[in-house]
Scaffold this active site. Structure first.
Site, PDB file in Angstrom:
ATOM      1  N   LYS A 116      85.052  18.770 -45.460  1.00 44.28           N
ATOM      2  CA  LYS A 116      84.852  18.472 -44.046  1.00 44.28           C
ATOM      3  C   LYS A 116      83.420  17.996 -43.769  1.00 44.28           C
ATOM      4  O   LYS A 116      83.220  17.079 -42.982  1.00 44.28           O
ATOM      5  CB  LYS A 116      85.159  19.701 -43.193  1.00 44.28           C
ATOM      6  CG  LYS A 116      86.635  20.122 -43.199  1.00 44.28           C
ATOM      7  CD  LYS A 116      86.846  21.326 -42.279  1.00 44.28           C
ATOM      8  CE  LYS A 116      88.106  22.107 -42.579  1.00 44.28           C
ATOM      9  NZ  LYS A 116      89.354  21.411 -42.300  1.00 44.28           N
ATOM     10  N   GLU A 200      80.083  23.692 -35.790  1.00 42.83           N
ATOM     11  CA  GLU A 200      80.427  22.760 -34.719  1.00 42.83           C
ATOM     12  C   GLU A 200      80.359  23.471 -33.384  1.00 42.83           C
ATOM     13  O   GLU A 200      80.600  24.672 -33.305  1.00 42.83           O
ATOM     14  CB  GLU A 200      81.884  22.287 -34.876  1.00 42.83           C
ATOM     15  CG  GLU A 200      82.048  21.185 -35.876  1.00 42.83           C
ATOM     16  CD  GLU A 200      83.515  20.795 -36.050  1.00 42.83           C
ATOM     17  OE1 GLU A 200      84.387  21.315 -35.324  1.00 42.83           O
ATOM     18  OE2 GLU A 200      83.751  19.974 -36.931  1.00 42.83           O
ATOM     19  N   HIS A 235      95.172  28.768 -35.420  1.00 43.84           N
ATOM     20  CA  HIS A 235      94.779  27.423 -35.823  1.00 43.84           C
ATOM     21  C   HIS A 235      95.847  26.725 -36.648  1.00 43.84           C
ATOM     22  O   HIS A 235      95.565  25.763 -37.361  1.00 43.84           O
ATOM     23  CB  HIS A 235      93.448  27.422 -36.585  1.00 43.84           C
ATOM     24  CG  HIS A 235      92.316  28.006 -35.802  1.00 43.84           C
ATOM     25  ND1 HIS A 235      91.855  27.434 -34.638  1.00 43.84           N
ATOM     26  CD2 HIS A 235      91.582  29.117 -35.985  1.00 43.84           C
ATOM     27  CE1 HIS A 235      90.872  28.177 -34.151  1.00 43.84           C
ATOM     28  NE2 HIS A 235      90.692  29.219 -34.945  1.00 43.84           N
ATOM     29  N   ARG A 296      97.477  12.621 -46.788  1.00 42.16           N
ATOM     30  CA  ARG A 296      98.849  12.850 -47.263  1.00 42.16           C
ATOM     31  C   ARG A 296      99.808  12.612 -46.114  1.00 42.16           C
ATOM     32  O   ARG A 296      99.397  12.398 -44.985  1.00 42.16           O
ATOM     33  CB  ARG A 296      98.993  14.297 -47.730  1.00 42.16           C
ATOM     34  CG  ARG A 296      98.561  15.271 -46.621  1.00 42.16           C
ATOM     35  CD  ARG A 296      98.841  16.706 -46.948  1.00 42.16           C
ATOM     36  NE  ARG A 296      97.984  17.615 -46.215  1.00 42.16           N
ATOM     37  CZ  ARG A 296      98.229  18.104 -45.006  1.00 42.16           C
ATOM     38  NH1 ARG A 296      99.316  17.743 -44.359  1.00 42.16           N
ATOM     39  NH2 ARG A 296      97.386  18.926 -44.425  1.00 42.16           N
TER      40      ARG A 296
HETATM   41  P1  ADP Z   1      99.789  19.917 -41.294  1.00 39.42           P
HETATM   42  O1  ADP Z   1     100.564  21.016 -40.722  1.00 39.42           O
HETATM   43  O2  ADP Z   1      98.925  19.232 -40.307  1.00 39.42           O
HETATM   44  O3  ADP Z   1     100.551  18.997 -42.161  1.00 39.42           O
HETATM   45  P2  ADP Z   1      98.535  22.061 -42.634  1.00 39.42           P
HETATM   46  O4  ADP Z   1      97.065  22.257 -42.639  1.00 39.42           O
HETATM   47  O5  ADP Z   1      99.369  23.006 -41.845  1.00 39.42           O
HETATM   48  O6  ADP Z   1      98.725  20.579 -42.223  1.00 39.42           O
HETATM   49  O7  ADP Z   1      99.039  22.069 -44.132  1.00 39.42           O
HETATM   50  C1  ADP Z   1     100.315  21.577 -44.563  1.00 39.42           C
HETATM   51  C2  ADP Z   1     100.635  22.215 -45.865  1.00 39.42           C
HETATM   52  O8  ADP Z   1      99.570  22.144 -46.776  1.00 39.42           O
HETATM   53  C3  ADP Z   1     100.989  23.662 -45.728  1.00 39.42           C
HETATM   54  O9  ADP Z   1     102.036  23.963 -46.619  1.00 39.42           O
HETATM   55  C4  ADP Z   1      99.710  24.366 -46.102  1.00 39.42           C
HETATM   56  O10 ADP Z   1     100.009  25.633 -46.601  1.00 39.42           O
HETATM   57  C5  ADP Z   1      99.165  23.451 -47.141  1.00 39.42           C
HETATM   58  N1  ADP Z   1      97.701  23.398 -47.184  1.00 39.42           N
HETATM   59  C6  ADP Z   1      96.900  22.736 -46.354  1.00 39.42           C
HETATM   60  N2  ADP Z   1      95.623  22.864 -46.703  1.00 39.42           N
HETATM   61  C7  ADP Z   1      95.613  23.658 -47.789  1.00 39.42           C
HETATM   62  C8  ADP Z   1      94.594  24.156 -48.662  1.00 39.42           C
HETATM   63  N3  ADP Z   1      93.325  23.859 -48.480  1.00 39.42           N
HETATM   64  N4  ADP Z   1      94.962  24.952 -49.672  1.00 39.42           N
HETATM   65  C9  ADP Z   1      96.256  25.255 -49.869  1.00 39.42           C
HETATM   66  N5  ADP Z   1      97.248  24.782 -49.112  1.00 39.42           N
HETATM   67  C10 ADP Z   1      96.943  24.003 -48.093  1.00 39.42           C
HETATM   68  P1  ADP Z   2      92.238  22.782 -40.984  1.00 37.01           P
HETATM   69  O1  ADP Z   2      91.752  22.058 -42.173  1.00 37.01           O
HETATM   70  O2  ADP Z   2      92.405  24.229 -41.244  1.00 37.01           O
HETATM   71  O3  ADP Z   2      93.427  22.116 -40.376  1.00 37.01           O
HETATM   72  P2  ADP Z   2      90.713  21.709 -38.743  1.00 37.01           P
HETATM   73  O4  ADP Z   2      89.273  21.332 -38.821  1.00 37.01           O
HETATM   74  O5  ADP Z   2      91.693  20.599 -38.738  1.00 37.01           O
HETATM   75  O6  ADP Z   2      91.029  22.709 -39.933  1.00 37.01           O
HETATM   76  O7  ADP Z   2      90.925  22.630 -37.464  1.00 37.01           O
HETATM   77  C1  ADP Z   2      92.134  23.331 -37.252  1.00 37.01           C
HETATM   78  C2  ADP Z   2      92.277  23.695 -35.778  1.00 37.01           C
HETATM   79  O8  ADP Z   2      91.141  24.477 -35.315  1.00 37.01           O
HETATM   80  C3  ADP Z   2      92.294  22.524 -34.830  1.00 37.01           C
HETATM   81  O9  ADP Z   2      93.584  21.964 -34.724  1.00 37.01           O
HETATM   82  C4  ADP Z   2      91.813  23.145 -33.533  1.00 37.01           C
HETATM   83  O10 ADP Z   2      92.830  23.873 -32.916  1.00 37.01           O
HETATM   84  C5  ADP Z   2      90.782  24.145 -33.968  1.00 37.01           C
HETATM   85  N1  ADP Z   2      89.429  23.570 -33.956  1.00 37.01           N
HETATM   86  C6  ADP Z   2      88.849  22.888 -34.952  1.00 37.01           C
HETATM   87  N2  ADP Z   2      87.603  22.481 -34.612  1.00 37.01           N
HETATM   88  C7  ADP Z   2      87.389  22.944 -33.372  1.00 37.01           C
HETATM   89  C8  ADP Z   2      86.261  22.875 -32.460  1.00 37.01           C
HETATM   90  N3  ADP Z   2      85.131  22.278 -32.775  1.00 37.01           N
HETATM   91  N4  ADP Z   2      86.389  23.460 -31.255  1.00 37.01           N
HETATM   92  C9  ADP Z   2      87.531  24.118 -30.926  1.00 37.01           C
HETATM   93  N5  ADP Z   2      88.596  24.219 -31.724  1.00 37.01           N
HETATM   94  C10 ADP Z   2      88.542  23.650 -32.944  1.00 37.01           C
END
Ligand code: ADP
Ligand code: ADP
Ligand code: MG
Length: 675
Positions: A116, A200, A235, A296
């Site tokens: 990130k 952030e 989240h 992906r």
């Molecule tokens: P989205 O729902 O936006 O597609 P998610 O963050 O919920 O993305 O992740 C989708 C899938 O990838 C889930 O099965 C989650 O468990 C897996 N996943 C996402 N990030 C990681 C990570 N850093 N390590 C292991 N599994 C992950």
């Molecule tokens: P992940 O890799 O686990 O998906 P993200 O950076 O995409 O992590 O953040 C996951 C969720 O956390 C976002 O969808 C949002 O709900 C919350 N979030 C992330 N960044 C912020 C922020 N700066 N302020 C408030 N909420 C946040």
């Protein structure tokens, strides 16, 4: 185009990829773990190869093994799905080295977007708006504290390598920063093996809006509009929709172009998602900031498919085989509104605790698959009735996707489809999803990531089917089942007149009592019937006429007093699971007829409560037993009934063997009741 691909994943996404491949006449190779030997995705593919133990590290993450299988089976490409190896740069590189196409972006793009902090530095240079914050390499805690103070409360600490909602800590006050930082770093090192963090500004009332992008090997880029994924718990996404309510064409174009700029900056190829956090200002102004790029296909891609009419897996396969994008930007249009609900095995009323178990009943709404989603309801699922949700993989059971001409239509369709989703055997969030769907905030599109906590009063511990209707449904179902049993002819065509339960008595009305349990409280339910007349059902103190009628779809139309509903009632052991349009509940029947109740131990005899088959005996002659202990299991009407000890005592004799057919009233075993 490829003629054969390997799918390095499991569950719904493996089935999803296999379906498109089959439509395109591409053969598929599945890989599977011990736990998945009989899984749906194994059957969905043309070939399947076992790759190891149930834990992901012993199977779905074993990339050397997967590459070996791809080569041995003659696959030309590997689709990684989401999760597992999908964002593993080393795997993508190893595929190329082995002469296989990785159906995803180039390894360099995975790397650039993988962390990130680094990706934010890149995006800053590409002119993509960022959340005010610190994403530098210097991780000195004193400096991090100073940066947090500069950004101003509240802040969010994020593990740079984090994902799936893990490794984040919100900090309200400067003095809490140090301990939150330490705990975030601990989680990050445990989960991701890397404790670098970024800080952030914690955006207030934020919405999560993401843009689906696509690039091809010729350098073309398009965006397939946005998805609003603001409804989250911990989240993690719960409901996703497209288009985002309140999105203006100007803001959509700005976000789309920013997302394309992000993709272009890393020479992206294939399907990707650029996630933005959107700040909502009073007066309706919205500001968007880059959050991260997921390199992906995303779980929620079906809502984009629904509104664009495109098959994104087909796009992935075409682009990976070197073809240009199927459509350019001006050929893409939004049609109607789509919402996806993630159905998970979990208990929302107990802090979303994940649940495991087997899908005793897995009834899905009348639906079609993604290829023909014209009826407006699509279910993507990797399991079938009877399958087990094991602790090894994530808790998502299915995705329910609805499409309508407007958001209102999609919402109504979603609630109906959820009401028709009947899962028995483990806890799921289906009813919770219905409550979210109908909550004032969601219905009015008053969206932000705090929707679930804000609406908690109408989301958790809701009971829409009360004791009266549940008891009426259960009694109706019992009577219908008994009638069906009584009508069953034996091998010679004989209907046993003594098995008839038509309330016939030579004088006076018949009264039948049922002991029931609802929310752990005992209740007495009494049915007073007059031959050829109405039946009166008394539930605790309330008495009203009970009427019921079997409907063609397997439901019972149940009316009790002023309440009426079409109910589906499934029995699992003693528990009856009642599903109605207004909600679902469970009620426990301690029916003297279905059970060896107190009345049935006559001089130590235990008799079959209904005709059926003996499944097993849990005891043998000479065993001492306690009251309530299971003695034998019988099967009748495709349901199992446990015969429990009516009192403490000793088993004197077992009179049948497992597998034996018994008639109602047959003596199954003999017991000596302790004095
Ligand atoms: P989205 O729902 O936006 O597609 P998610 O963050 O919920 O993305 O992740 C989708 C899938 O990838 C889930 O099965 C989650 O468990 C897996 N996943 C996402 N990030 C990681 C990570 N850093 N390590 C292991 N599994 C992950
Ligand atoms: P992940 O890799 O686990 O998906 P993200 O950076 O995409 O992590 O953040 C996951 C969720 O956390 C976002 O969808 C949002 O709900 C919350 N979030 C992330 N960044 C912020 C922020 N700066 N302020 C408030 N909420 C946040
Ligand atoms: Mg994310």
């Amino acid at each position: 185009m490829f003629t054969k691909i390997l799918i390095a994943n499991r569950g719904e996404i493996a089935c999803r990829v296999a379906a498109t491949a089959a439509r395109m006449a591409i053969r598929t190779v599945a890989v599977y773990s011990d736990a998945d030997a009989g899984a749906k995705h194994v059957q969905a593919c043309d070939e399947a190869v076992h790759i190891g133990g149930s834990a992901p590290k012993d199977s779905y993450l074993r990339w050397e093994k997967i590459i070996e299988v791809a080569k041995a089976t003659g696959a030309q490409a590997i689709h990684p799905g989401y999760g597992f190896l999908s964002e593993n740069e080393d795997f993508a590189r190893a595929c190329a080295k082995a002469g296989l196409v990785f159906i995803g972006p180039p390894p360099s793009a995975i790397k650039d977007m993988g962390l990130k902090a680094e990706s934010k530095q890149l995006m800053e240079r590409a002119g993509v708006p960022l959340v005010p914050g610190y994403h530098g390499a210097n991780q000195d805690p004193v400096l991090l504290q100073a940066e947090a103070d500069r950004i101003g409360d509240p802040v969010l600490i994020k593990a740079s390598a984090g994902g799936g909602g893990k490794g984040m800590r919100a900090v309200d006050k400067s003095e809490d920063f140090a301990s939150a930082l330490a705990s975030c770093k601990r989680e990050a090192i445990n989960s991701f093996g890397d404790d670098a963090v970024l800080i952030e500004k914690y955006v207030q009332r934020p919405r999560h809006i993401e843009i689906q992008v696509f690039g091809d090997t010729q350098g073309n880029y398009v965006y397939l509009f946005e998805r609003d994924c603001s409804v989250q718990r911990r989240h993690q996404k719960v409901l996703e929709e497209a288009p985002a309510p309140g999105m203006t064409p100007e803001m959509r174009a700005q976000m789309g172009l920013a997302a394309v700029a992000a993709a272009r900056a890393v020479n992206y190829v294939g399907a990707g998602t650029v996630e933005f956090i959107v700040e909502q200002r009073d007066g309706g102004e919205m500001n968007f900031f880059f959050m991260e790029m997921n390199t992906r296909l995303q779980v929620e891609h079906p809502v984009t498919e629904a509104i664009t009419g495109q098959d994104l897996v087909e796009w992935q396969l075409r682009v990976a085989s070197g073809e240009p994008l199927p459509l350019m930007q001006d050929q893409l249009k939004i049609h109607g509104h789509a919402i996806e609900a993630r159905i998970c095995a979990e208990n929302p009323d107990n802090n979303f605790l994940p649940a495991t178990g087997s899908l005793h009943v897995y009834g899905l709404p009348a639906c079609v698959t993604f290829e023909r989603a014209d009826a407006g309801v699509r279910v993507d699922s990797g399991v079938r009735e009877g399958d087990t949700i094991s602790p090894f993989y994530d808790s998502m059971v299915a995705k329910l996707i609805v499409h309508g001409s407007s958001r209102e239509e999609a919402l109504a369709r979603l609630d109906t489809a959820l009401a028709q989703t009947h899962i028995v055997g483990l806890n799921t969030n289906v009813q919770f999803l219905r409550h979210v769907t109908t909550s004032p905030s969601f219905a009015k599109a008053n969206l932000d990531t705090a929707l679930i906590p804000r609406e908690a009063d109408v989301l958790f511990n809701q009971e829409k089917v009360g004791l009266g209707l549940a008891a009426a449904a259960l009694v109706a179902r019992t009577l219908v089942d008994e009638q069906a049993l009584a009508q069953r002819r034996d091998a010679s065509g004989w209907i046993d007149p003594w098995a008839q339960r038509d309330n016939w008595r030579s004088h006076g009305p018949s009264v039948r009592s049922f002991a029931m349990q609802f929310h752990e409280q005992p209740h007495t339910v009494q049915l007073t019937a007059v031959h050829d007349g109405d039946a009166l059902l008394r539930v605790d103190g309330d008495e009203a006429v009970l009427r019921y009628q079997a409907l063609a779809n397997g439901a019972l139309d149940v009316a009790w007093g002023t309440q009426r509903a079409a109910c589906h009632i499934y029995k699992k052991g003693d528990v009856a699971h009642v599903f109605a349009a207004q909600g679902a509940t469970q009620i426990i029947a301690i029916d003297a007829l279905a059970h060896a109740g107190d009345g049935q131990v006559e001089g130590g005899r235990l008799t079959a409560p209904m005709p059926g088959k003996v499944v097993s005996f849990a005891v043998k002659a000479g065993d001492a037993v306690k009251k309530g202990q299971p003695l034998a299991v019988m099967e009748a009407m495709k349901m199992e009934h446990t015969i429990a000890a009516p009192a403490d005592g000793t088993v004197a004799e077992v009179l049948f063997a497992p597998g034996d057919q018994v008639t109602e009233g047959s003596e199954l075993l003999r017991m000596e009741v302790a004095a």
